[in-house]
Design an enzyme around this catalytic site. Structure first.
Site, PDB file in Angstrom:
ATOM      1  N   CYS A 120       0.801  -1.221   0.000  1.00  0.00           N
ATOM      2  CA  CYS A 120       0.000   0.000   0.000  1.00  0.00           C
ATOM      3  C   CYS A 120       0.838   1.276   0.000  1.00  0.00           C
ATOM      4  O   CYS A 120       1.944   1.306   0.502  1.00  0.00           O
ATOM      5  CB  CYS A 120      -0.941   0.082   1.199  1.00  0.00           C
ATOM      6  SG  CYS A 120      -1.875  -1.400   1.504  1.00  0.00           S
ATOM      7  N   ARG A 180       3.056   0.373  -5.384  1.00  0.00           N
ATOM      8  CA  ARG A 180       2.949  -0.315  -4.091  1.00  0.00           C
ATOM      9  C   ARG A 180       1.650  -1.122  -3.981  1.00  0.00           C
ATOM     10  O   ARG A 180       1.394  -1.749  -2.963  1.00  0.00           O
ATOM     11  CB  ARG A 180       3.006   0.707  -2.953  1.00  0.00           C
ATOM     12  CG  ARG A 180       4.277   1.535  -2.955  1.00  0.00           C
ATOM     13  CD  ARG A 180       4.244   2.557  -1.851  1.00  0.00           C
ATOM     14  NE  ARG A 180       4.358   1.926  -0.555  1.00  0.00           N
ATOM     15  CZ  ARG A 180       5.497   1.625   0.030  1.00  0.00           C
ATOM     16  NH1 ARG A 180       6.626   1.897  -0.559  1.00  0.00           N
ATOM     17  NH2 ARG A 180       5.515   1.054   1.204  1.00  0.00           N
ATOM     18  N   TRP A 201      -2.859  -2.691  -1.604  1.00  0.00           N
ATOM     19  CA  TRP A 201      -2.500  -4.060  -2.005  1.00  0.00           C
ATOM     20  C   TRP A 201      -3.010  -4.910  -0.861  1.00  0.00           C
ATOM     21  O   TRP A 201      -2.440  -4.890   0.226  1.00  0.00           O
ATOM     22  CB  TRP A 201      -0.985  -4.132  -2.154  1.00  0.00           C
ATOM     23  CG  TRP A 201      -0.474  -5.391  -2.770  1.00  0.00           C
ATOM     24  CD1 TRP A 201      -0.417  -5.679  -4.101  1.00  0.00           C
ATOM     25  CD2 TRP A 201       0.101  -6.519  -2.093  1.00  0.00           C
ATOM     26  NE1 TRP A 201       0.145  -6.915  -4.287  1.00  0.00           N
ATOM     27  CE2 TRP A 201       0.477  -7.460  -3.088  1.00  0.00           C
ATOM     28  CE3 TRP A 201       0.342  -6.841  -0.758  1.00  0.00           C
ATOM     29  CZ2 TRP A 201       1.067  -8.676  -2.770  1.00  0.00           C
ATOM     30  CZ3 TRP A 201       0.928  -8.063  -0.458  1.00  0.00           C
ATOM     31  CH2 TRP A 201       1.285  -8.964  -1.467  1.00  0.00           C
ATOM     32  N   ASN A 248      -0.502   1.793   6.039  1.00  0.00           N
ATOM     33  CA  ASN A 248       0.303   0.822   5.292  1.00  0.00           C
ATOM     34  C   ASN A 248       1.012  -0.053   6.320  1.00  0.00           C
ATOM     35  O   ASN A 248       1.696   0.471   7.190  1.00  0.00           O
ATOM     36  CB  ASN A 248       1.316   1.585   4.415  1.00  0.00           C
ATOM     37  CG  ASN A 248       2.442   0.696   3.910  1.00  0.00           C
ATOM     38  OD1 ASN A 248       3.581   1.128   3.810  1.00  0.00           O
ATOM     39  ND2 ASN A 248       2.136  -0.535   3.601  1.00  0.00           N
ATOM     40  N   GLY A 249       0.798  -1.358   6.219  1.00  0.00           N
ATOM     41  CA  GLY A 249       1.430  -2.259   7.179  1.00  0.00           C
ATOM     42  C   GLY A 249       0.414  -3.287   7.638  1.00  0.00           C
ATOM     43  O   GLY A 249      -0.673  -3.418   7.054  1.00  0.00           O
ATOM     44  N   GLU A 282      19.376 -12.815 -14.205  1.00  0.00           N
ATOM     45  CA  GLU A 282      18.618 -11.580 -14.325  1.00  0.00           C
ATOM     46  C   GLU A 282      17.817 -11.553 -15.629  1.00  0.00           C
ATOM     47  O   GLU A 282      16.668 -11.113 -15.658  1.00  0.00           O
ATOM     48  CB  GLU A 282      19.583 -10.380 -14.223  1.00  0.00           C
ATOM     49  CG  GLU A 282      18.970  -9.004 -14.361  1.00  0.00           C
ATOM     50  CD  GLU A 282      17.853  -8.701 -13.356  1.00  0.00           C
ATOM     51  OE1 GLU A 282      17.685  -9.453 -12.371  1.00  0.00           O
ATOM     52  OE2 GLU A 282      17.132  -7.712 -13.583  1.00  0.00           O
ATOM     53  N   LYS A 298      13.785 -11.129 -15.724  1.00  0.00           N
ATOM     54  CA  LYS A 298      13.092 -10.059 -16.473  1.00  0.00           C
ATOM     55  C   LYS A 298      12.014 -10.650 -17.359  1.00  0.00           C
ATOM     56  O   LYS A 298      10.882 -10.182 -17.376  1.00  0.00           O
ATOM     57  CB  LYS A 298      14.068  -9.268 -17.354  1.00  0.00           C
ATOM     58  CG  LYS A 298      14.961  -8.242 -16.706  1.00  0.00           C
ATOM     59  CD  LYS A 298      14.265  -7.091 -16.048  1.00  0.00           C
ATOM     60  CE  LYS A 298      13.873  -7.423 -14.676  1.00  0.00           C
ATOM     61  NZ  LYS A 298      14.523  -7.146 -13.513  1.00  0.00           N
ATOM     62  N   GLU A 332       9.025 -12.231 -15.295  1.00  0.00           N
ATOM     63  CA  GLU A 332       8.167 -11.343 -14.497  1.00  0.00           C
ATOM     64  C   GLU A 332       7.269 -10.454 -15.343  1.00  0.00           C
ATOM     65  O   GLU A 332       6.182 -10.101 -14.914  1.00  0.00           O
ATOM     66  CB  GLU A 332       8.966 -10.543 -13.455  1.00  0.00           C
ATOM     67  CG  GLU A 332       9.894  -9.492 -13.968  1.00  0.00           C
ATOM     68  CD  GLU A 332      10.676  -8.799 -12.852  1.00  0.00           C
ATOM     69  OE1 GLU A 332      10.185  -8.691 -11.720  1.00  0.00           O
ATOM     70  OE2 GLU A 332      11.806  -8.349 -13.131  1.00  0.00           O
ATOM     71  N   HIS A 390      23.763 -30.976 -16.049  1.00  0.00           N
ATOM     72  CA  HIS A 390      23.434 -31.793 -14.877  1.00  0.00           C
ATOM     73  C   HIS A 390      21.940 -31.806 -14.577  1.00  0.00           C
ATOM     74  O   HIS A 390      21.538 -31.869 -13.426  1.00  0.00           O
ATOM     75  CB  HIS A 390      24.222 -31.303 -13.657  1.00  0.00           C
ATOM     76  CG  HIS A 390      25.700 -31.422 -13.840  1.00  0.00           C
ATOM     77  ND1 HIS A 390      26.349 -32.628 -13.924  1.00  0.00           N
ATOM     78  CD2 HIS A 390      26.659 -30.480 -14.004  1.00  0.00           C
ATOM     79  CE1 HIS A 390      27.640 -32.439 -14.112  1.00  0.00           C
ATOM     80  NE2 HIS A 390      27.854 -31.130 -14.167  1.00  0.00           N
ATOM     81  N   LYS A 405       6.527  -3.254  -6.713  1.00  0.00           N
ATOM     82  CA  LYS A 405       7.928  -2.830  -6.787  1.00  0.00           C
ATOM     83  C   LYS A 405       8.635  -2.922  -5.448  1.00  0.00           C
ATOM     84  O   LYS A 405       9.795  -3.277  -5.361  1.00  0.00           O
ATOM     85  CB  LYS A 405       8.002  -1.402  -7.320  1.00  0.00           C
ATOM     86  CG  LYS A 405       9.424  -0.934  -7.480  1.00  0.00           C
ATOM     87  CD  LYS A 405       9.638  -0.137  -8.711  1.00  0.00           C
ATOM     88  CE  LYS A 405      11.100   0.006  -9.024  1.00  0.00           C
ATOM     89  NZ  LYS A 405      11.687  -1.169  -9.680  1.00  0.00           N
TER      90      LYS A 405
HETATM   91  C1  G6P Z   1      10.475  -6.670  -5.811  1.00  0.00           C
HETATM   92  C2  G6P Z   1      10.632  -5.970  -7.142  1.00  0.00           C
HETATM   93  C3  G6P Z   1      11.971  -6.328  -7.791  1.00  0.00           C
HETATM   94  C4  G6P Z   1      13.108  -6.053  -6.819  1.00  0.00           C
HETATM   95  C5  G6P Z   1      12.901  -6.749  -5.469  1.00  0.00           C
HETATM   96  C6  G6P Z   1      13.913  -6.288  -4.443  1.00  0.00           C
HETATM   97  O1  G6P Z   1      10.302  -8.028  -6.028  1.00  0.00           O
HETATM   98  O2  G6P Z   1       9.577  -6.290  -8.016  1.00  0.00           O
HETATM   99  O3  G6P Z   1      12.158  -5.571  -8.970  1.00  0.00           O
HETATM  100  O4  G6P Z   1      14.313  -6.473  -7.398  1.00  0.00           O
HETATM  101  O5  G6P Z   1      11.608  -6.446  -4.958  1.00  0.00           O
HETATM  102  O6  G6P Z   1      13.695  -4.935  -4.192  1.00  0.00           O
HETATM  103  P1  G6P Z   1      14.755  -3.933  -3.600  1.00  0.00           P
HETATM  104  O7  G6P Z   1      14.034  -2.621  -3.537  1.00  0.00           O
HETATM  105  O8  G6P Z   1      15.144  -4.444  -2.238  1.00  0.00           O
HETATM  106  O9  G6P Z   1      15.921  -3.911  -4.524  1.00  0.00           O
END
Ligand code: G6P
Length: 595
Positions: free
Chosen positions: A2, A28, A73, A99-100, A470, A474, A477, A493, A590
């Protein structure tokens, strides 16, 4: 998770700015939203299911000088209009956003119902509004009613409340982010700095256990300790992020814009070597008394793996990397004098913060690499350094990954005493700037091929093993195609069994000749089983493959900064061609502020 916001002004008119802020906070969560505005002393609430635009669209709001807002959220209670915030007390005299998550709220809820309160939602938050109302009824003034409520709460919270007739906002923070923005015509608060950049760039960062009272012309903060309230005197800090950075400009999505910002950010880091020197010296000196553990989540974890490689190769420093959510279980050996390096874009990821708490409780030192100024992680660390990437809006991290890797490269190089770091990074920046067009063209072509596939594999060796992880993250996700990253040599393996005719394998080809020979062997292994290989490789080297992108890379250690960009673009264009919104992938947020 949130996002929350609050505005208190000398003049009337807060609704539009509340909505603007909430849009910036949608990363958020955005399953429901709402605002409460006080006009002529009375609080009016507009809330519902959906994004803030869809909730307030077409509704005439009676504007006023005080307001709060929320984008949700869901955690406690499903997605419904009743569960959307703000929540109000029985008579609508108190409105609250939160939020929390509150612990033991069920008991408080039952008690309130016994006292005759009518609770309309299933949320933990609603009890806060009723508790404040109850305290007001028993004779408390507005501030005491708020403080006495906060004293009863357990759990994590950033809370903003408004009370009928009061031109003020009441704030409390514990384990959820809350920043105060200082303006000319009023004061503001929000879950993060970016939400308030259109209003101010001067901020006071609240800390856990603090409450605050904002009026249009004053900000007072107290630390709540037991029965006591200690006044806190904290200076405002200026944040040099411009509101334009939160604008997509001519790009279709934030993610694409952020990918294109990378050359500029690398240049900025190249020009800031002095800034990183102090941090490197501190880290180097701390490491004389203990071991190094890197902790991070998601994309930052992949940067952490590259950091481990760079620290070892360049500076001969041994470290281990622990995924943040696993840290409590895998860190029993930590002791006083050890060093924990936390890497986080947001500086708010709950698992990372929990790891840091554990490290501190063992007497370890905490240093951090962060993007968001004033974030909780920076406050908890003994020393922090910023990656200077500016606000990142796309849920999938792109530019902040490159910036984390570049900063880790700078730090490892500084500790090792190497010179020429600035020119090297400036060279990568220039190369990326000049080749963006080619990278785009190749990635679009590849996305056409990948969009109909069920599985895609990403293979790398050495420093590009994390790059492969990575690349896979990408793609999965944002396009929802199953993707796996693997060390190219480990593939035989197990996962090799998954290769069928036409299965795509994206391979990062090493610069180093010896390593490349091994990778070529791995490419042949998968091709002979029918894989369609896409190689990203140094210019002019012979590699047996089905499709290749040649880039002008000469240094293995800098290659992740270059190879990552086409991987990001491939993921982006694949998602777009499948009609997915890469900025807001389903089920993801995020900043993940729950464990
Ligand atoms: C979420 C985001 C990712 C990010 C991860 C860690 O899963 O969607 O993009 O890499 O959190 O976030 P941070 O802010 O700790 O890098």
């Amino acid at each position: 998770m949130c996002g929350i916001v609050g505005i208190v002004r000398k003049r009337s008119g807060v609704a539009e700015d509340l909505v603007k802020s909430l849009k910036k906070l949608e990363y958020r969560g955005y399953d429901s939203a709402g605002i409460a505005v006080m006009s002529d002393g009375k609080i009016e609430v507009v809330k519902g299911v959906g994004t803030i635009d869809s909730v307030v669209g077409g509704i005439e709001i009676r504007d006023g000088p005080v307001g709060i807002g929320h984008t949700r959220w869901a955690t406690h209670g499903g997605v419904s209009p009743e569960n959307a915030h703000p929540h109000t007390s029985c008579h609508g005299e108190v409105a609250v956003v939160h939020n929390g998550t509150l612990d033991d709220f069920e008991d408080m809820r039952r008690e309130l119902i016994t006292k005759g309160h009518e609770l309309r939602s299933e949320t933990d938050t609603e009890v806060v509004a009723h508790l404040i109302e109850e305290n007001l009824k028993s004779g408390d003034g507005p501030l005491s009613a708020f403080v006495n409520t906060i004293r009863k709460l357990k759990g994590s919270y950033a809370i903003v409340s408004m009370i009928s007739g009061e031109r003020a906002l009441f704030l409390a923070r514990n384990k959820s982010p809350l920043v105060i923005g200082l303006g000319e015509d009023g004061n503001y608060c929000a879950s993060d700095v970016a939400a308030l950049l259109h209003l101010t760039n001067r901020f006071i960062f609240m800390e856990d256990g603090e409450i605050a009272l904002l009026t249009p012309s004053s900000v007072e903060i107290w630390k709540l300790e037991g029965g006591k309230m200690e006044k806190v005197d904290r200076r405002a800090e200026e944040v040099d992020w411009s509101p334009q950075l939160l604008d997509k400009g001519s790009f279709e999505h934030f993610m694409l814009k952020e990918i294109h910002e990378q050359p500029h950010i690398l240049k900025k880091i190249a020009e800031s070597i002095d800034y990183y020197t102090r941090f490197s010296e501190r880290l180097d000196s701390l490491l004389r008394s203990g071991s190094l553990t890197i902790v991070a989540a998601g994309t930052s974890y992949h940067a952490g793996l590259i950091g481990k490689y760079l620290l070892s190769k360049l500076a001969g420093i041994r470290s281990e990397v622990i995924i943040a959510s696993e840290f409590p279980e895998w860190s029993s050996h930590l002791r006083e004098g050890d060093v924990v390096l936390a890497i986080s874009q947001s500086g708010e990821t709950a698992d990372v913060l929990e790891a840091v708490r554990i490290a501190k409780s063992r007497g370890s030192k905490v240093v951090s690499i962060v993007n968001v100024p004033g974030s909780t992680l920076t406050r908890m660390s003994d020393e922090s350094v910023f990656i200077q990437a500016g606000p990142e809006v796309g849920v999938a991290a792109t530019k902040t990954f490159s910036a984390q890797v570049a900063v880790l490269y700078v730090i490892s190089s500084l500790i090792s005493g190497r010179s020429g770091i600035s020119d090297e990074l400036a060279g990568v920046s220039e190369l990326l700037r000049n080749s963006m067009g080619d990278l785009e063209g190749f990635s679009k072509e590849m996305s056409d091929l990948l969009k109909d596939k069920e599985h895609v594999f990403f293979l790398g060796r050495g420093i590009n093993y994390p790059t492969a992880l990575e690349g896979a993250l990408k793609l999965k996700e944002i396009s929802y195609i199953h993707a796996e990253g693997y060390p190219a040599g480990e593939y035989k393996h197990g996962p090799l069994a998954l290769i069928e005719e036409g299965t795509p394998a994206v391979v990062m080809v090493p610069v180093n000749e010896e390593l490349r020979k091994k990778a070529v062997y791995n490419i042949m292994e998968v091709r002979s089983r029918g894989a369609f290989t896409i190689t990203i490789q140094p210019k002019g080297v012979e590699v047996p493959t089905d499709a290749s992108l040649e880039v002008d890379v000469e240094d293995e250690l800098l290659s992740p900064l270059i190879y990552t960009v086409p991987l990001q673009l491939i993921a982006y264009y694949t998602a777009v061609s499948l009609g997915r919104n890469p900025d807001k992938p389903r089920n993801l947020a995020k900043s993940v502020t729950v464990e």
